[in-house]
Enzyme design. Structure first.
Site, mmCIF file in Angstrom:
data_model
loop_
_atom_site.group_PDB
_atom_site.id
_atom_site.type_symbol
_atom_site.label_atom_id
_atom_site.label_comp_id
_atom_site.label_asym_id
_atom_site.label_seq_id
_atom_site.Cartn_x
_atom_site.Cartn_y
_atom_site.Cartn_z
ATOM 1 N N LYS A 1 36.194 10.101 80.310
ATOM 2 C CA LYS A 1 35.683 8.769 80.108
ATOM 3 C C LYS A 1 35.031 8.244 81.385
ATOM 4 O O LYS A 1 34.203 7.344 81.351
ATOM 5 C CB LYS A 1 36.840 7.801 79.736
ATOM 6 C CG LYS A 1 37.729 8.334 78.654
ATOM 7 C CD LYS A 1 39.013 7.498 78.551
ATOM 8 C CE LYS A 1 39.972 8.224 77.640
ATOM 9 N NZ LYS A 1 41.320 8.254 78.093
ATOM 10 N N GLY A 2 35.428 8.782 82.513
ATOM 11 C CA GLY A 2 35.072 8.204 83.815
ATOM 12 C C GLY A 2 33.583 8.034 84.065
ATOM 13 O O GLY A 2 33.171 7.071 84.703
ATOM 14 N N GLU B 1 28.226 13.068 86.365
ATOM 15 C CA GLU B 1 29.650 13.135 86.714
ATOM 16 C C GLU B 1 30.060 11.914 87.525
ATOM 17 O O GLU B 1 29.257 11.360 88.278
ATOM 18 C CB GLU B 1 29.923 14.394 87.554
ATOM 19 C CG GLU B 1 30.262 15.616 86.722
ATOM 20 C CD GLU B 1 31.698 15.569 86.171
ATOM 21 O OE1 GLU B 1 32.351 14.511 86.220
ATOM 22 O OE2 GLU B 1 32.145 16.620 85.693
ATOM 23 N N ASP B 2 31.325 11.506 87.385
ATOM 24 C CA ASP B 2 31.851 10.454 88.251
ATOM 25 C C ASP B 2 32.119 10.989 89.652
ATOM 26 O O ASP B 2 31.767 10.376 90.642
ATOM 27 C CB ASP B 2 33.109 9.793 87.649
ATOM 28 C CG ASP B 2 34.167 10.802 87.197
ATOM 29 O OD1 ASP B 2 33.966 12.034 87.342
ATOM 30 O OD2 ASP B 2 35.212 10.359 86.685
ATOM 31 N N ASP C 1 34.772 17.204 92.830
ATOM 32 C CA ASP C 1 35.845 17.344 93.817
ATOM 33 C C ASP C 1 35.998 18.831 94.166
ATOM 34 O O ASP C 1 35.242 19.349 94.974
ATOM 35 C CB ASP C 1 37.115 16.735 93.206
ATOM 36 C CG ASP C 1 38.280 16.675 94.173
ATOM 37 O OD1 ASP C 1 38.057 16.494 95.377
ATOM 38 O OD2 ASP C 1 39.438 16.800 93.718
ATOM 39 N N PHE D 1 42.004 9.383 97.623
ATOM 40 C CA PHE D 1 41.893 9.143 96.184
ATOM 41 C C PHE D 1 41.219 7.797 95.953
ATOM 42 O O PHE D 1 41.628 6.785 96.527
ATOM 43 C CB PHE D 1 43.265 9.182 95.519
ATOM 44 C CG PHE D 1 43.187 9.343 94.032
ATOM 45 C CD1 PHE D 1 43.061 10.604 93.460
ATOM 46 C CD2 PHE D 1 43.216 8.232 93.202
ATOM 47 C CE1 PHE D 1 42.963 10.752 92.083
ATOM 48 C CE2 PHE D 1 43.127 8.375 91.822
ATOM 49 C CZ PHE D 1 43.001 9.634 91.267
ATOM 50 N N ASP E 1 39.662 6.431 87.488
ATOM 51 C CA ASP E 1 40.963 5.853 87.174
ATOM 52 C C ASP E 1 42.091 6.450 88.011
ATOM 53 O O ASP E 1 41.966 7.526 88.586
ATOM 54 C CB ASP E 1 41.305 6.122 85.704
ATOM 55 C CG ASP E 1 41.660 7.585 85.460
ATOM 56 O OD1 ASP E 1 40.826 8.464 85.752
ATOM 57 O OD2 ASP E 1 42.794 7.859 85.018
ATOM 58 N N ARG F 1 39.515 1.523 85.933
ATOM 59 C CA ARG F 1 38.153 1.964 85.615
ATOM 60 C C ARG F 1 37.180 0.791 85.643
ATOM 61 O O ARG F 1 35.998 0.971 85.926
ATOM 62 C CB ARG F 1 38.110 2.596 84.216
ATOM 63 C CG ARG F 1 38.883 3.899 84.095
ATOM 64 C CD ARG F 1 38.530 4.574 82.765
ATOM 65 N NE ARG F 1 39.432 5.650 82.403
ATOM 66 C CZ ARG F 1 39.354 6.904 82.851
ATOM 67 N NH1 ARG F 1 38.418 7.230 83.719
ATOM 68 N NH2 ARG F 1 40.210 7.818 82.451
HETATM 69 P P1 IMP Z 1 37.178 18.856 89.989
HETATM 70 O O1 IMP Z 1 37.223 19.822 88.851
HETATM 71 O O2 IMP Z 1 38.268 19.109 90.990
HETATM 72 O O3 IMP Z 1 35.844 18.747 90.661
HETATM 73 O O4 IMP Z 1 37.644 17.489 89.383
HETATM 74 C C1 IMP Z 1 36.885 16.442 89.098
HETATM 75 C C2 IMP Z 1 37.669 15.481 88.231
HETATM 76 O O5 IMP Z 1 38.940 15.121 88.817
HETATM 77 C C3 IMP Z 1 36.897 14.215 88.123
HETATM 78 O O6 IMP Z 1 36.020 14.254 87.023
HETATM 79 C C4 IMP Z 1 37.984 13.166 88.000
HETATM 80 O O7 IMP Z 1 38.343 12.998 86.647
HETATM 81 C C5 IMP Z 1 39.155 13.730 88.747
HETATM 82 N N1 IMP Z 1 39.229 13.181 90.123
HETATM 83 C C6 IMP Z 1 39.077 13.881 91.277
HETATM 84 N N2 IMP Z 1 39.209 13.088 92.351
HETATM 85 C C7 IMP Z 1 39.433 11.840 91.879
HETATM 86 C C8 IMP Z 1 39.630 10.550 92.539
HETATM 87 O O8 IMP Z 1 39.621 10.380 93.769
HETATM 88 N N3 IMP Z 1 39.821 9.484 91.696
HETATM 89 C C9 IMP Z 1 39.826 9.596 90.332
HETATM 90 N N4 IMP Z 1 39.638 10.772 89.699
HETATM 91 C C10 IMP Z 1 39.441 11.886 90.459
HETATM 92 MG MG MG Z 2 36.187 12.916 85.235
#
Ligand code: IMP
Ligand code: MG
Length: 179
Positions: free
Chosen positions: A46-47, A102-103, A106, A155, A162, A168
């Site tokens: 949803k982000g 993408e939000d 990471d 974070f 969220d 959010r």
């Molecule tokens: P990745 O697969 O590790 O790149 O994860 C990305 C997903 O992890 C994002 O789409 C978010 O849903 C979640 N995420 C990673 N870091 C944060 C943060 O600092 N705040 C909120 N959600 C996060």
């Molecule tokens: Mg996400």
């Protein structure tokens, strides 16, 4: 007057004004890059929805939108996990110029999985546009064509992001305490 910060929040990282100014710049880049074409924005629920709607309003070329949802099976500590599609796109993307919105990117696991999945459907082009990039935590390399902000290893919440489904709706992006 600004409202007091929720008690779990340490400080504001990007204000509403900074976010909208930067989204306008990135939308202009996108409008130039895809000039003469239609760009299909695909957001991950949803982000990313908050970012997608803000971005789409600033893009000046024709835009289509679609959504998908994923489930991540992460271990403790928001570590990388397996990803699968929980809700698929409504429309095919064959021949489309697709931007995955993408939000935050990471570790990169989510983005890589989605890129691989979408690439198999024959789009004309495929790229990533992310609101936040935390490249210091990257484990798998993914090409990020458009990014609004690079962030430190803390974070963050707000503007769609969220913590346990909360925050959010914050208009700004903020760092959580104890992260
Ligand atoms: P990745 O697969 O590790 O790149 O994860 C990305 C997903 O992890 C994002 O789409 C978010 O849903 C979640 N995420 C990673 N870091 C944060 C943060 O600092 N705040 C909120 N959600 C996060
Ligand atoms: Mg996400």
């Amino acid at each position: 007057m600004s409202d007091p910060l929720p008690h779990e929040i340490e400080r504001v990282l990007f204000t509403e004004e900074q976010i909208s100014a930067r989204i306008r710049e990135v939308a202009a880049e996108i409008s130039r890059r895809y000039a003469g074409r239609t760009v299909k924005l695909i957001a991950v629920l949803k982000g990313s929805v908050f970012f997608l709607t803000a971005l789409a309003r600033e893009i000046t070329i024709p835009v289509k939108i679609d959504f998908l949802a994923i489930s991540s099976f992460t271990g403790q500590n928001r570590g990388p996990g397996m990803v699968r599609i929980a809700k698929d796109l409504d429309e095919p993307i064959e021949g489309d110029d697709v931007l995955l919105v993408e939000d935050i990117v990471d570790t990169g696991f989510t983005a890589r999985y989605l890129l691989q999945t979408l690439a198999g459907r024959g789009p004309n082009s495929l790229g990533i546009c992310t609101l936040l990039d935390r490249s210091v935590r990257r484990i798998v390399q993914v090409p990020v064509e458009f990014r609004c902000f690079e962030i430190p290893d803390r974070f963050v919440v707000g503007f769609g992001l969220d913590y346990r489904q909360l925050y959010r709706n914050l208009r700004y992006i903020a760092v959580m305490k104890n992260s």
